[in-house]
Design a protein around this motif. Structure first.
Motif, short mmCIF file in Angstrom:
data_model
loop_
_atom_site.label_atom_id
_atom_site.label_comp_id
_atom_site.label_asym_id
_atom_site.label_seq_id
_atom_site.Cartn_x
_atom_site.Cartn_y
_atom_site.Cartn_z
N TRP A 41 1.22 -1.56 -0.23
CA TRP A 41 -0.32 0.30 -0.11
C TRP A 41 0.69 1.58 0.09
CZ3 TRP A 41 -5.27 0.39 -0.10
CH2 TRP A 41 -6.11 1.81 0.20
N PHE A 42 1.10 1.98 -0.73
CA PHE A 42 1.34 3.42 -0.56
C PHE A 42 0.81 4.37 -0.08
CE2 PHE A 42 3.17 6.46 -4.16
CZ PHE A 42 4.64 7.17 -2.95
N HIS A 43 1.36 5.33 0.80
CA HIS A 43 -0.02 6.23 1.14
C HIS A 43 1.45 7.48 1.13
CE1 HIS A 43 -1.81 8.58 3.69
NE2 HIS A 43 -0.80 8.52 4.47
N VAL A 44 1.18 8.41 0.81
CA VAL A 44 1.79 9.90 1.26
C VAL A 44 1.65 10.45 2.35
CG1 VAL A 44 2.99 12.12 -0.16
CG2 VAL A 44 2.34 9.22 -1.45
N ASP A 45 2.67 11.02 2.95
CA ASP A 45 2.64 12.46 4.11
C ASP A 45 2.33 13.69 3.22
OD1 ASP A 45 2.60 13.79 5.68
OD2 ASP A 45 3.76 12.92 7.44
N ALA A 46 1.61 14.18 3.12
CA ALA A 46 1.97 15.52 2.53
C ALA A 46 1.53 16.35 3.07
CB ALA A 46 1.46 14.90 1.03
N ALA A 47 1.41 16.62 4.66
CA ALA A 47 0.63 17.59 5.14
C ALA A 47 0.69 19.06 4.26
CB ALA A 47 1.35 17.35 6.48
N PHE A 48 1.83 19.32 4.41
CA PHE A 48 1.91 21.64 3.57
C PHE A 48 1.29 20.33 1.86
CE2 PHE A 48 5.52 20.98 5.15
CZ PHE A 48 6.70 21.23 3.86
N GLY A 49 2.29 19.26 1.80
CA GLY A 49 2.57 19.45 0.24
C GLY A 49 2.09 19.43 -0.85
N ALA A 50 0.68 17.99 -0.30
CA ALA A 50 -0.45 17.99 -1.22
C ALA A 50 -0.40 19.43 -2.16
CB ALA A 50 -1.37 17.48 -0.63
N LEU A 51 -0.93 20.20 -1.32
CA LEU A 51 -1.66 22.20 -1.92
C LEU A 51 -0.55 22.24 -2.66
CD1 LEU A 51 -4.33 22.57 -1.28
CD2 LEU A 51 -3.15 21.35 0.75
N ALA A 52 0.73 22.13 -2.84
CA ALA A 52 1.42 22.72 -3.70
C ALA A 52 0.85 22.20 -5.12
CB ALA A 52 2.95 22.51 -3.60
N MET A 53 0.07 21.14 -5.38
CA MET A 53 -0.51 20.66 -6.63
C MET A 53 -2.05 22.12 -6.91
SD MET A 53 -0.07 17.68 -7.38
CE MET A 53 -1.32 16.36 -8.21
N LEU A 54 -1.36 22.57 -6.21
CA LEU A 54 -2.46 24.22 -6.96
C LEU A 54 -1.42 24.65 -7.22
CD1 LEU A 54 -4.85 24.27 -3.49
CD2 LEU A 54 -5.76 23.65 -5.65
N SER A 55 -0.16 25.33 -7.54
CA SER A 55 0.44 25.82 -7.79
C SER A 55 0.96 25.50 -9.21
CB SER A 55 1.66 26.50 -7.16
OG SER A 55 2.50 26.76 -7.52
N PRO A 56 1.18 26.01 -10.62
CA PRO A 56 1.20 24.94 -11.91
C PRO A 56 3.18 25.23 -11.83
CG PRO A 56 -0.03 26.82 -12.07
CD PRO A 56 -0.03 26.54 -10.99
N GLU A 57 3.48 25.90 -11.14
CA GLU A 57 5.10 26.18 -10.59
C GLU A 57 5.61 24.85 -10.05
OE1 GLU A 57 8.59 29.24 -8.62
OE2 GLU A 57 6.99 29.61 -9.81
N GLN A 58 4.70 24.78 -8.57
CA GLN A 58 5.53 23.24 -7.82
C GLN A 58 5.43 22.26 -8.51
OE1 GLN A 58 4.36 26.88 -6.19
NE2 GLN A 58 7.17 27.69 -6.60
N ARG A 59 3.57 21.80 -9.04
CA ARG A 59 2.85 20.93 -9.16
C ARG A 59 4.16 19.49 -9.87
NH1 ARG A 59 -1.07 22.32 -13.02
NH2 ARG A 59 -2.11 23.87 -11.03
N PRO A 60 4.89 19.85 -10.81
CA PRO A 60 6.07 18.99 -11.84
C PRO A 60 7.12 18.48 -9.92
CG PRO A 60 5.93 20.73 -12.69
CD PRO A 60 5.17 21.77 -11.06
N LEU A 61 7.10 18.72 -8.75
CA LEU A 61 8.22 18.50 -8.16
C LEU A 61 7.33 17.33 -7.37
CD1 LEU A 61 8.92 22.00 -6.45
CD2 LEU A 61 10.37 20.20 -7.63
N LEU A 62 5.52 17.18 -7.23
CA LEU A 62 5.25 16.26 -6.68
C LEU A 62 4.42 14.84 -7.65
CD1 LEU A 62 2.83 18.68 -4.94
CD2 LEU A 62 4.41 16.78 -3.89
N ALA A 63 4.98 14.97 -8.73
CA ALA A 63 4.87 13.41 -9.87
C ALA A 63 4.92 12.59 -9.53
CB ALA A 63 5.91 14.10 -10.97
N GLY A 64 4.17 11.52 -9.71
CA GLY A 64 4.25 10.66 -8.96
C GLY A 64 2.65 10.59 -7.76
N LEU A 65 2.63 11.52 -6.94
CA LEU A 65 1.79 11.94 -6.07
C LEU A 65 -0.28 11.02 -6.47
CD1 LEU A 65 1.07 12.83 -3.17
CD2 LEU A 65 -0.03 15.60 -4.13
N ASP A 66 0.17 11.42 -7.67
CA ASP A 66 -1.60 11.19 -8.40
C ASP A 66 -1.27 9.12 -8.56
OD1 ASP A 66 0.38 11.17 -10.07
OD2 ASP A 66 -0.88 11.14 -12.10
#
Length: 486
Positions: A270-295
């Protein structure tokens, strides 16, 4: 100046006998809180509570009624000046959101409705379901993913561990327990302590959590993970859970999520991600690529009360497979019988996806914040915080007395004052306390590779470049005073 009408409860309820008096005092509170938010920059970020005021708060249980205006005056005198300060633009020490004015009003509305969101068929639960759909959309999950709002990511991570446990051992584990089965989980040495606590509370024990070393950028090493998995399988243990981090607590680092997702698929974890604050970076086009694989995660935990600026508390977990989520929690005792019609309809209920039956209307402040500001505006706040972090890092790098001790992945900058002799760890800890007690700014400390560092975390939507300049100028001045006095 006229004397305000007194607040008196009715003889047979807690409602006021004079609603107009209640209304007038309520209007005054709203005005005072608006003034408080508007004037934050003129206030100290934090100040210690005097001992005599602490003692005044420690009263025996009140037996007789008090006038509401007097209680509110005590709040203004004893409580309001001595809060932690995370609403202030120069609160930079911990990853705590600043709230927002719309969320303040939403809390008033939610408290008035006083809805219990454990279950049943009513509009507040539909609001929460909509918030979960928005969260799934943000994460790149299917829109039929399940989720639930909780106090924070600590509880959300515990939920993820329990879902992964049930998926590994079947629903019978809820009755039979682990029965000595040797399940083990994996996360990085940089993961938040709440992951270890979740393993503890779920009955595995912290020894069942493997802490995988990180690279120079503070990201989990895939080669070390592969070695640990092979060693555990060879020892007859059963790997069941892999926890990645999207925004570590010390440095804001993001694990190689796409690589972790691949390992999880290959190993049946089971692959879980603790993204306490980082998940919201998905709302920023500039930061979103840093989270590749979160989906690609099976579940993600995060907090709306951090980078989405929703007032505390508003944590969230989203689970790709709703059936697997419900298998870990759903139960229907007689008093929670579900019906096809009437108030007991509307299943599944939120209590089917988490441990709480009594749940407040957290979703309203999230819904109103997102509806009012929009995802693009919230994304701009995140991008601005990250740009300010890079600006601060450049300033630190340019100051001969300071040394940065970690790369800046998102919004966290760690550095040390090194133009002093003696015990630099103690020196920097004292320096941080000096700044906190001055009321000018609140950084915090952490330990990076065995050295205590000043930690600045940019989360507040009110923070500007001049706030960071004030922080660095005050820190340098205090450091020079301390170094000169040594």
């Amino acid at each position: 100046m006229s004397t305000p009408a007194r607040f008196q409860p009715e003889a047979d309820s807690l409602d006021p006998t004079d609603w107009q008096a209640f209304r007038e005092l309520g209007h005054r509170m709203v005005d005072d809180m608006a003034d408080f938010m508007a004037g934050l920059r003129e206030r100290p970020v934090w100040q210690p509570m005097p001992a005599e005021l602490r003692a005044e708060l420690r009263q025996p249980l009140p037996q007789a009624p008090a006038e509401l205006a007097e209680v509110y005056a005590d709040f203004q005198r004893l409580v309001q000046p001595y809060v932690v300060g995370n609403v202030h633009p120069r609160f930079l020490g911990w990853v705590q959101g600043a709230g927002n004015p719309v969320g303040v009003l939403a809390e008033l509305l939610a408290a008035t409705m006083n809805a219990n969101l454990g279950g049943r068929d009513h509009a507040p639960i539909e609001v929460e379901r909509q918030v979960i759909r928005w969260a799934a959309e943000m994460l790149g999950f299917p829109l039929d993913a399940s989720g639930v709002l909780v106090t924070g990511t600590s509880l959300a991570n515990l939920i993820a561990v329990l879902v992964a446990r049930t998926r590994a051992l079947g629903r019978a584990v809820r009755q039979d327990g682990l029965a000595g089965r040797p399940l083990v989980a994996y996360t990085s040495t940089e993961a938040h302590n709440c992951v270890s606590r979740a393993m503890d509370m779920a009955g595995f024990g912290t020894a069942a959590l493997r802490l995988i070393p990180c690279d120079d950028d503070h990201r989990m090493r895939l080669d070390a993970l592969a070695e640990a998995l092979a060693a555990d399988r060879a020892a007859g243990l059963q790997p069941f859970l892999l926890v990645g981090s999207a925004g570590t607590v010390d440095t804001g680092a993001i694990d190689p999520l796409a690589g972790l997702a691949r390992v999880a698929r290959e190993q049946g974890l089971w692959f879980h991600v603790d993204a306490a604050f980082g998940a919201l970076a998905m709302l920023s086009p500039e930061q979103r690529p840093l989270l590749a694989g979160l989906d690609e995660a099976d579940s993600v935990a995060f907090d709306f009360h951090k980078w989405a600026q929703v007032p505390y508390d508003a944590g969230c977990i989203v689970v790709r497979d709703a059936a697997a989520h419900a298998a870990a929690f759903a139960t229907v005792p007689a008093y929670l019988r579900r019906e096809a019609r009437g108030l007991a309809a509307g299943q599944p209920w939120p209590t089917d996806f988490g441990p709480d039956l009594s749940r407040g209307f957290r979703a309203l402040k999230v819904w109103m914040t997102i509806r009012t500001y929009g995802a693009d505006k919230l994304g701009e706040v995140i991008a601005r915080n990250c740009a300010l972090a890079r600006r601060l890092a450049a300033r630190v790098d340019a100051e001969p007395e300071l040394r940065r001790v970690a790369p800046v992945a998102l919004n966290v900058v760690c550095f040390r004052f090194e133009a002093a002799g003696g015990d630099l760890d103690r020196f920097n800890a004292d320096l941080v306390a000096d700044l906190q007690e001055s009321g000018i700014a609140v950084p915090s400390t952490t330990t990076i590779r065995g050295q205590l560092a000043v930690r600045v975390a940019l989360v507040n939507h009110r923070t500007r470049a001049e706030d960071l300049d004030l922080l660095v100028d005050a820190l340098l001045a205090a450091g020079r005073r301390r170094a000169g006095a040594a």
